[in-house]
Design an enzyme around this catalytic site. Structure first.
Site, PDB file in Angstrom:
ATOM      1  N   LYS A 295       0.828  -1.179  -0.023  1.00 43.73           N
ATOM      2  CA  LYS A 295       0.187   0.191   0.028  1.00 43.73           C
ATOM      3  C   LYS A 295       0.805   1.352   0.076  1.00 43.73           C
ATOM      4  O   LYS A 295       2.018   1.136   0.380  1.00 43.73           O
ATOM      5  CB  LYS A 295      -0.813   0.217   1.363  1.00 43.73           C
ATOM      6  N   ARG A 369     -10.503 -11.431   2.026  1.00 41.45           N
ATOM      7  CA  ARG A 369     -11.172 -12.399   1.416  1.00 41.45           C
ATOM      8  C   ARG A 369     -10.684 -13.649   1.622  1.00 41.45           C
ATOM      9  O   ARG A 369     -11.353 -14.639   1.603  1.00 41.45           O
ATOM     10  CB  ARG A 369     -11.573 -11.836   0.116  1.00 41.45           C
TER      11      ARG A 369
END
Ligand code: BES
Ligand code: ZN
Ligand code: ZN
Length: 520
Positions: A295, A369
């Site tokens: 990120k 996920r």
């Protein structure tokens, strides 16, 4: 201990008021008491000077022969919703009295806002009053129920919370007590609900070097210790996770030096021990750097709260246990860090989930996920009556709804109704989102594997493709995925929460579980 003090104090009868003059030196600065009282807005057709004090405020005013209403009128314009004003030296027991504006009386449930405006107004006003008194270093505050003791308690306890554990200079610790109302049950329920949310806030706000997967599990274990008669805890280590063949979870944890933990909580509150449980599953990434798909560094610190799903789920189970809700709940929290290293998963790697499905990991930052996939597969062994997973899953969810509501993706109209009803009561809202095949196609079209961990058109409908991905690991007819990325933190949108990690939607989860308990 604090809880004990608050409870004992709440049962104490409110003292007889007196308007005799008193000497200031009698009231020590350190243990001054404050009082928060409510006032409603006048109706449109009424005169400017009309005052609608709450029952408790009117009682207090009467004991002072109308001095309070007199001063309130003298001191300026009518108090608007959420605004407050302090009066000093009115009463010998309460050197500081905060009057708070409650908006229109009987506002009730608003169908467009999807919440109970009266309850929200009370939370907002009481929190503003309590904070004002906290800034004045008042150490004990008595609070008007304003007609709804639970909402008043929530406003007080949520409004006073401040994360200063790691600072030398602390804010004044304020104890609270119900004033002028007999609804001690409602008040105490509000305290427990709000303390539940504050536990989630504490875990989310704490830095990632303090709340590691191991420390998270230990904190929850300690919080559940008083409820040992109804609670079983398993802190599953890496070897267990490997035995379970949770390849998707392990593909995320392997880049970090911190060992993963799979936390499993069982709360057996139902008199029928065989009753199928509610299954709550929370994303527990204690720090999300993005992994090899690193990120940007700006705001990366906020990713210490990427365990918000696990925090709110575990905090709601602690709260359900405190309330002794007659329902069975199983809580699962896959806990790990998502870090880049020589051992980390690389974009394009293929991993195998517990149910045998293969996943091409094209972006290591779509890690939530992956860990949830294995937890959802595992959760089916408990034959749950409903599955609710909670996760700070996608930035796209924040883009879609911001901090107004958590997105709910569900295959069950019944479950949607239960969650929605609960959120109207708590004011911590949810909003339904789609689970179209349209999105499923975009995650099942993978070059190397059964699934890809990012949608084919990566930026479009990001929250919906993430939900479609999770659905591939669910067989149960009543499942809901709550994407809480947008509600993870608060700037000033929710007035009764200070700036910081929000602990949302803990109270909605508790209210939802209470609803299930009630419906048997
Ligand atoms: N934890 C983040 C999502 C997030 C973003 C939560 C902002 C709270 C605030 C998640 O793991 C993530 O990075 N998701 C990616 C998915 C993308 C790579 C498909 C995202 O949203 O950008
Ligand atoms: Zn991520
Ligand atoms: Zn994440």
């Amino acid at each position: 201990m604090t809880m004990f003090l608050v409870r004992t104090a709440a049962r104490t009868a409110v003292r007889t008021n007196s308007c005799r003059s008193f000497c200031v030196s009698h009231t020590q600065l350190s243990d001054r008491k404050g009082l928060v009282l409510g006032v409603f807005e006048k109706e449109e057709e009424e005169d400017e000077g009309t005052l609608h004090l709450t029952e408790a405020a009117a009682g207090f005013d009467k004991s002072l022969s109308g001095k309070l209403s007199e001063l309130l009128k003298l001191s300026g314009p009518a108090l608007k919703n959420g605004k407050s004003r302090v009066f000093y030296g009115l009463h010998k027991d309460f050197p500081c009295v905060a009057l708070v504006g409650l908006g229109k009386n009987n506002a009730g449930v608003c169908r467009t806002e999807n919440w109970d405006t009266s309850k929200e107004n009370i939370r907002q006003a009481v929190s503003a009053g309590c904070r004002l008194l906290q800034d004045l270093e008042v150490s004990h505050v008595e609070v008007d129920s304003c007609g709804d003791a639970q909402s008043a308690a929530e406003g007080a306890v949520l409004g006073l919370f401040h994360y200063d554990q790691l600072k030398s200079k602390k804010k004044t610790k304020v104890t609270t007590q119900l004033h002028g109302s007999a609804d001690v049950v409602g008040w105490e329920k509000g305290i427990v609900y709000a303390e539940g949310q504050n536990l989630a806030r504490l875990l989310m706000e704490a830095p990632a070097n303090h709340i590691t997967p191991t420390a998270f599990a230990k904190t929850i274990e300690e919080k559940l210790a008083p409820h040992a008669d109804r609670v079983t805890i398993h802190k599953r280590p890496q070897a267990w996770i490997e035995e379970q063949q949770m390849g998707a979870f392990l593909s995320v944890s392997k880049g970090s030096e911190e060992p993963p933990v799979f936390l499993e909580l069982h709360y057996n509150g139902s008199p029928d021990s065989k009753q199928p449980p509610l299954l709550l599953v929370g994303k527990g990434i204690t720090f999300d750097s993005g992994g090899i798909s690193l990120k940007p560094s700006a705001s990366m610190d906020a990713m210490r709260a990427d365990m918000g799903g696990a925090a709110t789920v575990c905090a709601s189970i602690v709260t359900a246990a405190s309330l002794k809700l007659p329902v069975n709940i199983v809580g699962l929290a896959p806990l790990c860090e998502n870090m880049p290293s020589g051992k980390a998963t690389k974009p394009g790697d293929v991993v195998k989930a517990k149910n045998g499905k293969t996943i091409q990991v094209d972006n290591t930052d779509a890690e939530g996920r992956l860990i949830l996939a294995d937890a959802l597969c595992y959760g089916h062994v408990f034959n749950p009556r409903a599955i609710v997973n909670v996760a700070t899953l996608t930035g796209a969810m924040d883009v879609a709804l911001g901090s107004a509501a958590a997105g709910v993706f569900t295959n069950s109209d019944w479950l949607w109704e239960q969650l929605h009803r609960a959120s109207v009561v708590t004011g911590d809202r949810v909003w339904r989102m789609p689970l179209f095949q349209h999105y499923t196609k975009q995650v099942t079209d993978s070059q190397l594997a059964d699934l890809n961990n990012i949608g084919k058109y990566s930026r479009s409908g990001g929250a919906c493709t993430a939900a479609a991905f999770l659905r591939e690991f669910v067989k149960a007819p009543h499942w809901a995925h709550l994407d809480i990325a947008g509600v993870m933190s608060n700037k000033d949108e929710v007035p009764y929460l200070r700036k910081g990690m929000s602990g949302r939607p803990t109270r909605t989860l508790v209210e939802f579980a209470a609803g299930l308990a009630h419906n048997g």
